[in-house]
Design a protein around this motif. Structure first.
Motif: not given
Length: 289
Positions: A16-22
């Motif tokens: 539910a928690v997404e981690i992006s390169i940004k």
């Protein structure tokens, strides 16, 4: 002919928690945090990894978060002379990698690191927390639960185990004090066998139950990655362990990293992350001639 299954697959699902390169991400906790954090560093993520050194218990992790939030400088009264004849100076908030020859050198190094880390913490939106053990050491004279005993005589400490309610209270406070941040929790797959096999299970169970409560209380802001279950159930062959038969092998770490990518990184960024990995491997290659 039926296929013979040689593993018990663990499906983490999608976080539910997404981690992006940004994203700016902070990684805190025990050895699994170091493993994941170093991978992210190597691939060029904007990431802060264990700014006080490796931390194991929930008290020390949540105190580290509070310190990053306040940015309050370390003072002379927090300096501790290490034991076992080392004569180095450190603090009960740090791993021994921060130890220096003099109090002045330690405070300069610790506060320089804290200043930079605090700035990064304040802009971070994602936090990965790995809890290692529910067992803690309280320094008798100061009354502090310590991140590291600094090789000081064990008679100066009281050892205790957090219960589920106490662990939940610590994590709830951390969540409430950082409402703009999203958290992914893991429980370290490394067994603390000095507690005995049963003691280790009690400790891990405490952490698992507490984290489950937090993920239920904060849906969308907190999730759990089952590193513990993947190693103990899916990778339970000893070829996935280091020589000490406790720490995961390099192969196991690679497997966990791959599963972690699938768990919380956007599908559209997976290709870019893999491309960065190829570039890193090529740069590490040394020609024979």
């Amino acid at each position: 002919m039926n296929e013979i299954k040689l593993q018990t697959p663990v499906d983490p699902g999608r976080s539910a928690v997404e981690i992006s390169i940004k994203d700016t991400t902070v990684v805190l906790g025990s050895c699994f945090a170091d493993n994941i954090g170093k991978k992210m560093e190597a691939f060029g993520f904007d990431v802060l990894v264990n700014p006080f050194g490796t931390l194991y218990n929930p008290v020390s992790v949540t105190e580290a978060v509070a310190r990053l939030g306040s940015g309050e400088a370390f003072k002379a009264e927090e300096c501790v002379r290490m034991g076992a004849g080392s004569d180095l100076v450190c603090s009960f908030s740090h791993n021994t990698s921060f130890a220096r020859d003099t109090q002045e050198d330690f405070l300069e190094y610790a506060n320089l690191s804290l200043g930079k880390s605090s700035q990064m913490w304040k802009k971070a939106t994602k936090v990965i927390v790995t809890l290692g053990t529910a067992f803690c050491f309280r320094h008798i004279q100061s009354g502090r639960t310590v991140a590291n005993c600094l090789k000081i005589d064990g008679r100066e400490f009281i050892r205790y185990r957090l219960d589920v309610e106490g662990t939940v209270a610590l994590l709830e406070r951390m969540m409430e004090e950082n409402p703009a941040k999203e958290f992914i929790f893991t429980v370290s797959p490394i067994r603390h066998l000095k507690d005995g096999a049963h003691g280790n299970q009690l400790s891990k169970s405490t952490l698992l139950l507490a984290v489950d409560r937090i993920c239920t209380e904060y849906p969308g802001r907190a999730d759990y990655f089952p590193a513990y279950e993947i190693v103990l159930d899916e990778l339970r062959d000893y070829r996935f362990y280091a020589e000490d038969l406790v720490h995961p092998s390099g192969q196991a770490v690679e497997c966990l990293w791959s599963r972690f990518l699938d768990f919380c990184f956007p599908a559209g960024e997976r290709e870019e992350i893999l491309a960065r990995e190829k570039i890193l491997k090529r740069s590490a290659h040394r020609p024979l001639h």
